[in-house]
Design an enzyme around this catalytic site. Structure first.
Site, mmCIF file in Angstrom:
data_model
loop_
_atom_site.group_PDB
_atom_site.id
_atom_site.type_symbol
_atom_site.label_atom_id
_atom_site.label_comp_id
_atom_site.label_asym_id
_atom_site.label_seq_id
_atom_site.Cartn_x
_atom_site.Cartn_y
_atom_site.Cartn_z
ATOM 1 N N ASP A 44 -3.645 2.277 -9.280
ATOM 2 C CA ASP A 44 -3.397 3.429 -10.161
ATOM 3 C C ASP A 44 -2.449 4.415 -9.484
ATOM 4 O O ASP A 44 -2.073 5.431 -10.058
ATOM 5 C CB ASP A 44 -4.713 4.089 -10.616
ATOM 6 C CG ASP A 44 -5.556 4.588 -9.467
ATOM 7 O OD1 ASP A 44 -5.201 4.363 -8.299
ATOM 8 O OD2 ASP A 44 -6.602 5.227 -9.752
ATOM 9 N N SER A 45 -2.017 4.066 -8.240
ATOM 10 C CA SER A 45 -0.926 4.810 -7.606
ATOM 11 C C SER A 45 0.356 4.662 -8.421
ATOM 12 O O SER A 45 1.339 5.360 -8.157
ATOM 13 C CB SER A 45 -0.708 4.322 -6.170
ATOM 14 O OG SER A 45 -0.605 2.914 -6.136
ATOM 15 N N ASP A 86 -6.549 -1.872 -10.776
ATOM 16 C CA ASP A 86 -7.365 -0.664 -10.642
ATOM 17 C C ASP A 86 -7.878 -0.213 -12.001
ATOM 18 O O ASP A 86 -7.094 -0.143 -12.968
ATOM 19 C CB ASP A 86 -6.501 0.485 -10.088
ATOM 20 C CG ASP A 86 -6.805 0.793 -8.631
ATOM 21 O OD1 ASP A 86 -7.910 0.468 -8.158
ATOM 22 O OD2 ASP A 86 -5.924 1.384 -7.978
ATOM 23 N N LYS A 134 -10.645 -3.182 -9.617
ATOM 24 C CA LYS A 134 -11.065 -2.352 -8.477
ATOM 25 C C LYS A 134 -11.568 -1.013 -9.001
ATOM 26 O O LYS A 134 -10.987 -0.455 -9.937
ATOM 27 C CB LYS A 134 -9.919 -2.144 -7.483
ATOM 28 C CG LYS A 134 -10.293 -1.199 -6.321
ATOM 29 C CD LYS A 134 -9.309 -1.272 -5.162
ATOM 30 C CE LYS A 134 -8.118 -0.370 -5.320
ATOM 31 N NZ LYS A 134 -8.425 1.073 -5.481
ATOM 32 N N GLU A 158 -13.393 2.936 -7.640
ATOM 33 C CA GLU A 158 -13.602 3.845 -6.503
ATOM 34 C C GLU A 158 -15.004 4.446 -6.575
ATOM 35 O O GLU A 158 -15.429 4.910 -7.630
ATOM 36 C CB GLU A 158 -12.575 4.997 -6.560
ATOM 37 C CG GLU A 158 -11.144 4.532 -6.390
ATOM 38 C CD GLU A 158 -10.135 5.676 -6.417
ATOM 39 O OE1 GLU A 158 -10.555 6.862 -6.440
ATOM 40 O OE2 GLU A 158 -8.928 5.384 -6.424
ATOM 41 N N GLU A 176 -10.313 3.553 2.829
ATOM 42 C CA GLU A 176 -9.099 4.367 2.913
ATOM 43 C C GLU A 176 -9.301 5.591 3.790
ATOM 44 O O GLU A 176 -10.232 6.382 3.582
ATOM 45 C CB GLU A 176 -8.642 4.783 1.498
ATOM 46 C CG GLU A 176 -7.372 5.635 1.535
ATOM 47 C CD GLU A 176 -6.647 5.740 0.207
ATOM 48 O OE1 GLU A 176 -7.043 5.052 -0.768
ATOM 49 O OE2 GLU A 176 -5.672 6.513 0.132
HETATM 50 O O1 KIV Z 1 -3.917 2.796 -6.165
HETATM 51 C C1 KIV Z 1 -3.652 2.362 -5.035
HETATM 52 O O2 KIV Z 1 -2.503 2.160 -4.653
HETATM 53 C C2 KIV Z 1 -4.773 2.111 -4.134
HETATM 54 C C3 KIV Z 1 -4.443 1.735 -2.723
HETATM 55 C C4 KIV Z 1 -4.021 2.932 -1.966
HETATM 56 C C5 KIV Z 1 -5.577 1.053 -2.060
HETATM 57 O O3 KIV Z 1 -5.889 2.209 -4.521
#
Ligand code: KIV
Length: 270
Positions: A49-50, A88, A118, A120, A187
Site C-alpha cells: 500500500d506504499s 496489501d 498482507k 498490519e 519493520e
Molecule cells: O507497503 C509496503 O511497501 C510495505 C513494506 C514496507 C513492507 O508494507
C-alpha cells in the site's frame, strides 16, 4: 512456446527458512516492473500500500482504496511468472469487522489472481486474520512500524525499543503465527529483537529496517532504485540513482526535440 516455471509458494518460503536461505521481497505496483523483478529472480513481489506514497503521491498509506490495490495487484500478477504475489489489504478493509475483512480478501484473490494478502497488526486484528485463513487464503503479517497506524505512533521512529512494546510485539508475533500466517514482516525494530522473534518462530520473518538476522529482506522498489529522493532512513540502501537517469534522459529528449535532431531521417517513414 514459453517454458513452465515453478511458482514460489508459501511452502517454498518455509523450505527456504529451514535451509537458512535468505528470502528476497520487493514491492511492485505495475506490469513492467513486476516482469523485470520476476526475471531478476525476486521470490516475493509485494503489492504494497506504499503505492499510496510512491505511485499516488499521498503523504501516508491511509488513502489508498481496495479498488486501487486490486488495480495494482492485477498488473503485477500479469508480470510475475515465478514470484509469489502478495497484496496489501488497505487501511479500513480488515480492521473491525472480520466478515468484511474476508470479503475484501476474497475480492483481492479473485480479481487480481494474487497468491496471498498482507495485513498490519497483531491481537486487535486476530479475528480477521483467522477468518481469512479459514477461507484458505494465505496471510502475511506485519508488526513493528506499521504505517497504517502512523497517526497513532506520531512519527516514523524505531518501534519496540522499550521493554513493554517489545514484549507486546513478541506476543503478537506468537498469536499471529498460531493463527496460521505464513510469514511476518518486521519493520523498523531493533535487530536484536528481530533476531529473537525470527529464532522463536517456525514461519519466515522478512525485515525492513530490522537487521540482518531476519529470514528475508524487503525494500520499497522506488526507494532502493533511487527514484524517491526525500526519503532517506538509515536502513535504506540505494542500488541505483534512477532519479538522475530519468531526469538526464528527459533533458536530452527535450533538447533533441527543441533543436530538431529528433526524429532523424532513419527514425522517420518515407
Ligand atoms: O507497503 C509496503 O511497501 C510495505 C513494506 C514496507 C513492507 O508494507
Amino acid at each position: 512456446m514459453e517454458s513452465k516455471v515453478k511458482r514460489i509458494t508459501t511452502r517454498t518460503l518455509a523450505e527456504m527458512k529451514a535451509r537458512k536461505e535468505p528470502i528476497t521481497m520487493l514491492t511492485a505496483y505495475d506490469y513492467t516492473f513486476a516482469r523485470l523483478l520476476d526475471e531478476a529472480g525476486i521470490e516475493v513481489l509485494l503489492v504494497g500500500d506504499s503505492a499510496a506514497n510512491v505511485i499516488a503521491g499521498y503523504e501516508t498509506t491511509l488513502p489508498i482504496t481496495l479498488d486501487e490495490m486490486i488495480y495494482h495487484g492485477k498488473a503485477v500478477v500479469r508480470g510475475a511468472r515465478r514470484a509469489m504475489v502478495v497484496v496489501d489489504m488497505p487501511f479500513g478493509s480488515y480492521q473491525g469487522d472480520s466478515k468484511a475483512a474476508l470479503r475484501a480478501a476474497i475480492r483481492i484473490m479473485k480479481e487480481t489472481g494474487a497468491h496471498a494478502v498482507k495485513v498490519e497488526g497483531g491481537e486487535t486484528i486476530l479475528d480477521s486474520v483467522q477468518r481469512i485463513i479459514s477461507a484458505g487464503i494465505p496471510v502475511m503479517g506485519h508488526l513493528g512500524l506499521t504505517p497504517q497506524s502512523i497517526y497513532q505512533f506520531g512519527g516514523y521512529r524505531v518501534r519496540a525499543r522499550e521493554a513493554a512494546e517489545a514484549e507486546k510485539l513478541r506476543q503478537d508475533a506468537r498469536l499471529l503465527a498460531k493463527a496460521g500466517i505464513f510469514a511476518l514482516v518486521l519493520e523498523k525494530i531493533p535487530a536484536s529483537l528481530a533476531k529473537e522473534v525470527t529464532e522463536s518462530l517456525s514461519i519466515p520473518t522478512i525485515g525492513i529496517g530490522a537487521g540482518v538476522h531476519c529470514d528475508g529482506q524487503v525494500l520499497v522498489l522506488h526507494d532502493m532504485l533511487g527514484l524517491t529522493q526525500a526519503f532517506s532512513p538509515r536502513f535504506l540502501r540505494r542500488y541505483a540513482d534512477m532519479a538522475h537517469i530519468v531526469s538526464t534522459a528527459c533533458q536530452r529528449y527535450i533538447q533533441d526535440v527543441k533543436n530538431r535532431t529528433f526524429p532523424s531521417p532513419e527514425e522517420s517513414y518515407e
